[in-house]
Design a protein around this motif. Structure first.
Motif, PDB file in Angstrom:
ATOM      1  N   ARG A  91       0.826  -1.204   0.000  1.00 39.40           N
ATOM      2  CA  ARG A  91       0.000   0.000   0.000  1.00 39.40           C
ATOM      3  C   ARG A  91       0.864   1.260   0.000  1.00 39.40           C
ATOM      4  O   ARG A  91       0.499   2.273  -0.604  1.00 39.40           O
ATOM      5  N   ILE A  92       2.007   1.188   0.681  1.00 36.12           N
ATOM      6  CA  ILE A  92       2.934   2.314   0.707  1.00 36.12           C
ATOM      7  C   ILE A  92       3.916   2.233  -0.463  1.00 36.12           C
ATOM      8  O   ILE A  92       4.156   3.228  -1.157  1.00 36.12           O
ATOM      9  N   HIS A  93       4.441   1.039  -0.685  1.00 29.23           N
ATOM     10  CA  HIS A  93       5.447   0.868  -1.738  1.00 29.23           C
ATOM     11  C   HIS A  93       4.881   1.189  -3.113  1.00 29.23           C
ATOM     12  O   HIS A  93       5.619   1.649  -4.007  1.00 29.23           O
ATOM     13  N   SER A  94       3.578   0.964  -3.303  1.00 29.09           N
ATOM     14  CA  SER A  94       2.966   1.245  -4.608  1.00 29.09           C
ATOM     15  C   SER A  94       3.080   2.722  -4.978  1.00 29.09           C
ATOM     16  O   SER A  94       3.104   3.072  -6.161  1.00 29.09           O
ATOM     17  N   LEU A  95       3.155   3.582  -3.964  1.00 28.85           N
ATOM     18  CA  LEU A  95       3.276   5.017  -4.223  1.00 28.85           C
ATOM     19  C   LEU A  95       4.623   5.352  -4.857  1.00 28.85           C
ATOM     20  O   LEU A  95       4.755   6.364  -5.554  1.00 28.85           O
ATOM     21  N   GLU A  96       5.619   4.523  -4.597  1.00 25.20           N
ATOM     22  CA  GLU A  96       6.926   4.710  -5.221  1.00 25.20           C
ATOM     23  C   GLU A  96       6.939   4.161  -6.643  1.00 25.20           C
ATOM     24  O   GLU A  96       7.844   4.479  -7.419  1.00 25.20           O
ATOM     25  N   LYS A  97       5.930   3.325  -6.961  1.00 31.55           N
ATOM     26  CA  LYS A  97       5.878   2.668  -8.260  1.00 31.55           C
ATOM     27  C   LYS A  97       4.929   3.353  -9.242  1.00 31.55           C
ATOM     28  O   LYS A  97       4.808   2.907 -10.382  1.00 31.55           O
ATOM     29  N   GLY A  98       4.254   4.406  -8.802  1.00 32.17           N
ATOM     30  CA  GLY A  98       3.377   5.116  -9.717  1.00 32.17           C
ATOM     31  C   GLY A  98       1.979   5.422  -9.210  1.00 32.17           C
ATOM     32  O   GLY A  98       1.262   6.221  -9.815  1.00 32.17           O
ATOM     33  N   ALA A  99       1.557   4.777  -8.129  1.00 34.24           N
ATOM     34  CA  ALA A  99       0.249   5.094  -7.551  1.00 34.24           C
ATOM     35  C   ALA A  99       0.324   6.444  -6.833  1.00 34.24           C
ATOM     36  O   ALA A  99       1.410   6.905  -6.461  1.00 34.24           O
ATOM     37  N   ASN A 100      -0.823   7.089  -6.636  1.00 33.30           N
ATOM     38  CA  ASN A 100      -0.831   8.359  -5.897  1.00 33.30           C
ATOM     39  C   ASN A 100      -1.981   8.450  -4.900  1.00 33.30           C
ATOM     40  O   ASN A 100      -2.263   9.518  -4.369  1.00 33.30           O
ATOM     41  N   LEU A 101      -2.641   7.314  -4.651  1.00 31.46           N
ATOM     42  CA  LEU A 101      -3.741   7.282  -3.685  1.00 31.46           C
ATOM     43  C   LEU A 101      -3.631   6.010  -2.853  1.00 31.46           C
ATOM     44  O   LEU A 101      -3.452   4.916  -3.401  1.00 31.46           O
ATOM     45  N   VAL A 102      -3.733   6.160  -1.538  1.00 28.26           N
ATOM     46  CA  VAL A 102      -3.679   5.003  -0.651  1.00 28.26           C
ATOM     47  C   VAL A 102      -4.847   5.083   0.326  1.00 28.26           C
ATOM     48  O   VAL A 102      -5.154   6.159   0.856  1.00 28.26           O
ATOM     49  N   TYR A 103      -5.518   3.952   0.538  1.00 33.98           N
ATOM     50  CA  TYR A 103      -6.630   3.888   1.488  1.00 33.98           C
ATOM     51  C   TYR A 103      -6.095   3.539   2.869  1.00 33.98           C
ATOM     52  O   TYR A 103      -5.155   2.749   2.998  1.00 33.98           O
ATOM     53  N   ALA A 104      -6.695   4.119   3.893  1.00 35.91           N
ATOM     54  CA  ALA A 104      -6.240   3.890   5.266  1.00 35.91           C
ATOM     55  C   ALA A 104      -7.444   3.891   6.206  1.00 35.91           C
ATOM     56  O   ALA A 104      -8.489   4.466   5.900  1.00 35.91           O
ATOM     57  N   SER A 105      -7.292   3.228   7.343  1.00 40.41           N
ATOM     58  CA  SER A 105      -8.403   3.125   8.294  1.00 40.41           C
ATOM     59  C   SER A 105      -8.368   4.279   9.292  1.00 40.41           C
ATOM     60  O   SER A 105      -7.310   4.747   9.694  1.00 40.41           O
ATOM     61  N   LEU A 106      -9.551   4.713   9.677  1.00 41.78           N
ATOM     62  CA  LEU A 106      -9.688   5.782  10.675  1.00 41.78           C
ATOM     63  C   LEU A 106     -10.079   5.228  12.039  1.00 41.78           C
ATOM     64  O   LEU A 106     -10.232   5.987  12.992  1.00 41.78           O
ATOM     65  N   ASP A 107     -10.242   3.913  12.123  1.00 40.41           N
ATOM     66  CA  ASP A 107     -10.622   3.298  13.394  1.00 40.41           C
ATOM     67  C   ASP A 107      -9.563   2.322  13.895  1.00 40.41           C
ATOM     68  O   ASP A 107      -9.811   1.551  14.823  1.00 40.41           O
ATOM     69  N   GLY A 108      -8.384   2.346  13.286  1.00 41.06           N
ATOM     70  CA  GLY A 108      -7.303   1.460  13.712  1.00 41.06           C
ATOM     71  C   GLY A 108      -7.374   0.067  13.112  1.00 41.06           C
ATOM     72  O   GLY A 108      -6.513  -0.762  13.374  1.00 41.06           O
ATOM     73  N   SER A 109      -8.379  -0.196  12.288  1.00 45.69           N
ATOM     74  CA  SER A 109      -8.542  -1.513  11.690  1.00 45.69           C
ATOM     75  C   SER A 109      -7.371  -1.837  10.763  1.00 45.69           C
ATOM     76  O   SER A 109      -6.804  -0.954  10.114  1.00 45.69           O
ATOM     77  N   ARG A 110      -7.045  -3.140  10.706  1.00 44.85           N
ATOM     78  CA  ARG A 110      -6.017  -3.619   9.777  1.00 44.85           C
ATOM     79  C   ARG A 110      -6.584  -4.729   8.882  1.00 44.85           C
ATOM     80  O   ARG A 110      -5.830  -5.552   8.360  1.00 44.85           O
ATOM     81  N   GLN A 111      -7.895  -4.732   8.724  1.00 43.01           N
ATOM     82  CA  GLN A 111      -8.556  -5.745   7.904  1.00 43.01           C
ATOM     83  C   GLN A 111      -8.054  -5.679   6.466  1.00 43.01           C
ATOM     84  O   GLN A 111      -7.876  -4.597   5.896  1.00 43.01           O
ATOM     85  N   PHE A 112      -7.811  -6.844   5.890  1.00 43.95           N
ATOM     86  CA  PHE A 112      -7.304  -6.968   4.515  1.00 43.95           C
ATOM     87  C   PHE A 112      -5.933  -6.319   4.334  1.00 43.95           C
ATOM     88  O   PHE A 112      -5.508  -6.052   3.212  1.00 43.95           O
ATOM     89  N   GLY A 113      -5.245  -6.024   5.450  1.00 42.21           N
ATOM     90  CA  GLY A 113      -3.918  -5.435   5.341  1.00 42.21           C
ATOM     91  C   GLY A 113      -3.894  -3.925   5.298  1.00 42.21           C
ATOM     92  O   GLY A 113      -2.828  -3.319   5.102  1.00 42.21           O
ATOM     93  N   ILE A 114      -5.028  -3.296   5.495  1.00 38.76           N
ATOM     94  CA  ILE A 114      -5.066  -1.838   5.487  1.00 38.76           C
ATOM     95  C   ILE A 114      -4.302  -1.298   6.694  1.00 38.76           C
ATOM     96  O   ILE A 114      -4.228  -1.946   7.740  1.00 38.76           O
ATOM     97  N   LEU A 115      -3.725  -0.112   6.563  1.00 40.66           N
ATOM     98  CA  LEU A 115      -2.973   0.511   7.644  1.00 40.66           C
ATOM     99  C   LEU A 115      -3.751   1.693   8.212  1.00 40.66           C
ATOM    100  O   LEU A 115      -4.507   2.346   7.493  1.00 40.66           O
ATOM    101  N   PRO A 116      -3.585   1.996   9.501  1.00 44.11           N
ATOM    102  CA  PRO A 116      -4.235   3.169  10.083  1.00 44.11           C
ATOM    103  C   PRO A 116      -3.742   4.460   9.434  1.00 44.11           C
ATOM    104  O   PRO A 116      -2.610   4.523   8.939  1.00 44.11           O
ATOM    105  N   VAL A 117      -4.578   5.480   9.452  1.00 44.95           N
ATOM    106  CA  VAL A 117      -4.254   6.761   8.823  1.00 44.95           C
ATOM    107  C   VAL A 117      -2.967   7.347   9.391  1.00 44.95           C
ATOM    108  O   VAL A 117      -2.090   7.806   8.638  1.00 44.95           O
ATOM    109  N   GLU A 118      -2.828   7.345  10.722  1.00 44.81           N
ATOM    110  CA  GLU A 118      -1.631   7.945  11.334  1.00 44.81           C
ATOM    111  C   GLU A 118      -0.363   7.242  10.871  1.00 44.81           C
ATOM    112  O   GLU A 118       0.643   7.897  10.567  1.00 44.81           O
ATOM    113  N   GLU A 119      -0.420   5.926  10.799  1.00 41.82           N
ATOM    114  CA  GLU A 119       0.745   5.149  10.368  1.00 41.82           C
ATOM    115  C   GLU A 119       1.059   5.409   8.895  1.00 41.82           C
ATOM    116  O   GLU A 119       2.219   5.516   8.494  1.00 41.82           O
TER     117      GLU A 119
END
Length: 219
Positions: free
Chosen positions: A186-214
């Motif tokens: 999710r983060i590394h893709s931004l170095e490969k050409g992506a410019n949008l990443v989804y993140a959780s606002l409730d601390g959830s890590r479901q499906f590998g998502i990362l919290p917004v602060e992280e």
């Protein structure tokens, strides 16, 4: 750019002013399918009143794509979007799955002057390349310039990064591999050409998502 996912609890926290992480987001993805028993048409206005500087992505995620919305006929789904887009306050963007995009939906979105994010979720662990090709072909057919590709399986990492080599023409691109072992994509893709990443606002890590602060810290 970061899109924070708005669940019912997150929505209540934002509208009551008790959550601060939303200020780190560029977009707020309002997951209508999670709001059972609530009037969907009023949610966008309440969210934008609380966070007027944030763009809202409206999403009705089906169960086959990891959401809670029951499968339905295209005309029923089209009727739901008409209600949401004709509300006093409509989302700035809509997220619609590859399997549901068609000419009537595209006409509606253009008439209401709402931007479209075309998404594909490949759970097969075998066909991310074919899914990516279909995503790009469909986007070109309807002249859409925003895409999201989510896949699963260790063999998908290289293919997702390969997909990003062909996305220079897109205004917004999100691509990642789902699963806790692949959160790094999710983060590394931004170095490969992506410019949008989804993140959780409730601390959830479901499906590998990362919290917004992280996520913000990593960026």
């Amino acid at each position: 750019m970061i899109a924070g996912i708005v669940t019912p609890q997150v929505f209540d926290d934002i509208t009551s002013g008790s959550i601060k992480a939303a200020s780190l987001c560029d977009f707020l993805e309002l997951r209508y399918d999670l709001f059972k028993g609530r009037p969907w048409a009023s949610l966008t206005g309440m969210l934008k009143e609380a966070m007027p500087d944030k763009k809202v992505i409206g999403t009705i995620r089906t169960r086959s794509d990891g959401g809670e919305f029951q499968q339905c006929k295209p005309d029923m789904r089209l009727s739901l979007w008409k209600t949401l887009l004709d509300a006093e306050t409509a989302p700035d963007w809509v997220d619609i799955e590859l399997n549901f995009i068609d000419t009537p939906h595209v006409h509606l979105f253009r008439e209401r002057k709402v931007k479209v994010l075309l998404s594909a979720h490949d759970w097969s662990q075998r066909y991310p390349t074919q899914t990516a090709i279909k995503l790009m072909e469909t986007g070109a057919e309807y002249n859409l310039v925003v895409n999201e590709l989510a896949t699963t399986g260790s063999g998908s990492v290289a293919r997702v990064y390969e997909f990003l080599k062909f996305t220079e023409c897109y205004k917004l691109v999100s691509a990642f591999v789902m699963g806790s072992n692949f959160s790094f994509t999710r983060i590394h893709s931004l170095e490969k050409g992506a410019n949008l990443v989804y993140a959780s606002l409730d601390g959830s890590r479901q499906f590998g998502i990362l919290p917004v602060e992280e996520t913000a810290s990593a960026l």
